[in-house]
Design a protein around this motif. Structure first.
Motif, PDB file in Angstrom:
ATOM      1  N   MET A   1       0.826  -1.176  -0.047  1.00 25.96           N
ATOM      2  CA  MET A   1      -0.014   0.022  -0.075  1.00 25.96           C
ATOM      3  C   MET A   1       1.044   1.266   0.054  1.00 25.96           C
ATOM      4  SD  MET A   1      -3.012   0.886  -0.030  1.00 25.96           S
ATOM      5  CE  MET A   1      -4.640   1.010   0.967  1.00 25.96           C
ATOM      6  N   GLU A   2       2.039   1.164   0.703  1.00 24.75           N
ATOM      7  CA  GLU A   2       2.997   2.330   0.769  1.00 24.75           C
ATOM      8  C   GLU A   2       3.326   2.694  -0.619  1.00 24.75           C
ATOM      9  OE1 GLU A   2       7.116   3.404   2.500  1.00 24.75           O
ATOM     10  OE2 GLU A   2       5.724   2.347   3.949  1.00 24.75           O
ATOM     11  N   ASP A   3       3.690   1.645  -1.486  1.00 27.46           N
ATOM     12  CA  ASP A   3       4.276   2.220  -2.715  1.00 27.46           C
ATOM     13  C   ASP A   3       3.345   2.765  -3.538  1.00 27.46           C
ATOM     14  OD1 ASP A   3       6.764   1.311  -2.309  1.00 27.46           O
ATOM     15  OD2 ASP A   3       6.394  -0.592  -3.188  1.00 27.46           O
ATOM     16  N   MET A   4       1.968   2.739  -3.319  1.00 29.65           N
ATOM     17  CA  MET A   4       0.909   3.071  -4.089  1.00 29.65           C
ATOM     18  C   MET A   4       0.954   4.757  -3.800  1.00 29.65           C
ATOM     19  SD  MET A   4      -3.244   2.371  -4.594  1.00 29.65           S
ATOM     20  CE  MET A   4      -3.492   2.933  -2.787  1.00 29.65           C
ATOM     21  N   GLU A   5       0.933   4.756  -2.464  1.00 30.62           N
ATOM     22  CA  GLU A   5       0.686   6.375  -1.899  1.00 30.62           C
ATOM     23  C   GLU A   5       2.059   6.981  -2.448  1.00 30.62           C
ATOM     24  OE1 GLU A   5       0.367   4.982   1.916  1.00 30.62           O
ATOM     25  OE2 GLU A   5      -1.828   5.172   2.130  1.00 30.62           O
ATOM     26  N   VAL A   6       3.090   6.439  -2.382  1.00 29.30           N
ATOM     27  CA  VAL A   6       4.385   7.205  -2.915  1.00 29.30           C
ATOM     28  C   VAL A   6       4.316   7.603  -4.408  1.00 29.30           C
ATOM     29  CG1 VAL A   6       6.865   6.791  -3.608  1.00 29.30           C
ATOM     30  CG2 VAL A   6       5.829   5.996  -1.179  1.00 29.30           C
ATOM     31  N   HIS A   7       3.558   6.706  -5.199  1.00 20.67           N
ATOM     32  CA  HIS A   7       3.470   7.035  -6.516  1.00 20.67           C
ATOM     33  C   HIS A   7       2.284   7.978  -6.800  1.00 20.67           C
ATOM     34  CE1 HIS A   7       6.176   4.292  -8.191  1.00 20.67           C
ATOM     35  NE2 HIS A   7       5.958   3.414  -7.343  1.00 20.67           N
ATOM     36  N   ILE A   8       1.446   7.934  -5.755  1.00 21.75           N
ATOM     37  CA  ILE A   8       0.537   9.204  -5.869  1.00 21.75           C
ATOM     38  C   ILE A   8       1.032  10.611  -5.822  1.00 21.75           C
ATOM     39  CG2 ILE A   8      -1.623  10.168  -4.610  1.00 21.75           C
ATOM     40  CD1 ILE A   8      -2.569   7.215  -4.094  1.00 21.75           C
ATOM     41  N   ILE A   9       2.048  10.339  -4.600  1.00 21.30           N
ATOM     42  CA  ILE A   9       2.850  11.773  -4.327  1.00 21.30           C
ATOM     43  C   ILE A   9       3.460  12.368  -5.575  1.00 21.30           C
ATOM     44  CG2 ILE A   9       4.764  12.870  -3.042  1.00 21.30           C
ATOM     45  CD1 ILE A   9       3.449  11.267  -0.613  1.00 21.30           C
ATOM     46  N   LEU A  10       4.232  11.213  -5.998  1.00 22.98           N
ATOM     47  CA  LEU A  10       4.969  11.421  -7.567  1.00 22.98           C
ATOM     48  C   LEU A  10       4.379  11.948  -8.405  1.00 22.98           C
ATOM     49  CD1 LEU A  10       7.411   8.503  -7.597  1.00 22.98           C
ATOM     50  CD2 LEU A  10       8.011  10.758  -6.884  1.00 22.98           C
ATOM     51  N   ALA A  11       3.128  11.630  -8.761  1.00 25.57           N
ATOM     52  CA  ALA A  11       2.283  12.101  -9.866  1.00 25.57           C
ATOM     53  C   ALA A  11       1.458  13.420  -9.490  1.00 25.57           C
ATOM     54  CB  ALA A  11       0.979  11.166 -10.106  1.00 25.57           C
ATOM     55  N   GLY A  12       1.437  13.498  -8.134  1.00 29.44           N
ATOM     56  CA  GLY A  12       0.659  15.025  -7.866  1.00 29.44           C
ATOM     57  C   GLY A  12       1.540  16.042  -7.322  1.00 29.44           C
ATOM     58  N   VAL A  13       2.900  15.665  -7.283  1.00 29.14           N
ATOM     59  CA  VAL A  13       3.560  16.883  -6.628  1.00 29.14           C
ATOM     60  C   VAL A  13       4.486  17.311  -8.043  1.00 29.14           C
ATOM     61  CG1 VAL A  13       5.750  17.663  -5.575  1.00 29.14           C
ATOM     62  CG2 VAL A  13       4.008  15.993  -4.552  1.00 29.14           C
ATOM     63  N   ILE A  14       4.346  18.758  -8.240  1.00 26.45           N
ATOM     64  CA  ILE A  14       4.870  19.434  -9.325  1.00 26.45           C
ATOM     65  C   ILE A  14       6.157  20.032  -8.898  1.00 26.45           C
ATOM     66  CG2 ILE A  14       4.518  21.176 -11.026  1.00 26.45           C
ATOM     67  CD1 ILE A  14       1.609  20.827 -10.871  1.00 26.45           C
ATOM     68  N   GLU A  15       6.209  20.721  -7.770  1.00 25.32           N
ATOM     69  CA  GLU A  15       7.426  21.310  -7.318  1.00 25.32           C
ATOM     70  C   GLU A  15       7.494  20.937  -5.685  1.00 25.32           C
ATOM     71  OE1 GLU A  15       9.585  23.714  -8.725  1.00 25.32           O
ATOM     72  OE2 GLU A  15       8.718  23.486 -10.605  1.00 25.32           O
ATOM     73  N   PRO A  16       8.731  20.492  -5.261  1.00 24.52           N
ATOM     74  CA  PRO A  16       9.978  20.408  -6.238  1.00 24.52           C
ATOM     75  C   PRO A  16      10.015  19.324  -7.154  1.00 24.52           C
ATOM     76  CG  PRO A  16      10.441  19.646  -3.863  1.00 24.52           C
ATOM     77  CD  PRO A  16       8.920  20.209  -4.068  1.00 24.52           C
ATOM     78  N   ASN A  17      10.672  19.401  -8.326  1.00 28.32           N
ATOM     79  CA  ASN A  17      10.807  18.132  -9.134  1.00 28.32           C
ATOM     80  C   ASN A  17      11.588  16.963  -8.354  1.00 28.32           C
ATOM     81  OD1 ASN A  17      11.283  16.319 -11.019  1.00 28.32           O
ATOM     82  ND2 ASN A  17      12.284  17.591 -12.548  1.00 28.32           N
TER      83      ASN A  17
END
Length: 63
Positions: A1-17
């Motif tokens: 489950m944690e990896d899914m949440e990490v990928h949500i963050i990666l998709a949703g965060v624009i800044e910082p790159n």
């Protein structure tokens, strides 16, 4: 489950790159930067802002 949440963050965060930092993968960078509880909180906030989880939250409030 944690990896899914990490990928949500990666998709949703624009800044910082997050892909520009030196880590094995961007997902590993997120795991190094944030505590597990922070990952959950941020991913849920991104989901709500993206229009997800609203039905679930309203359904829980009704019960």
């Amino acid at each position: 489950m944690e990896d899914m949440e990490v990928h949500i963050i990666l998709a949703g965060v624009i800044e910082p790159n997050l892909t520009k930092y030196k880590a094995a993968t961007p997902a590993e960078m997120v795991k190094k930067m944030l505590l597990p509880g922070e990952i959950i909180d941020i991913s849920r906030a991104i989901e709500r802002l993206s229009g997800y989880r609203t039905d679930t939250i309203e359904e829980i409030k009704k019960k």
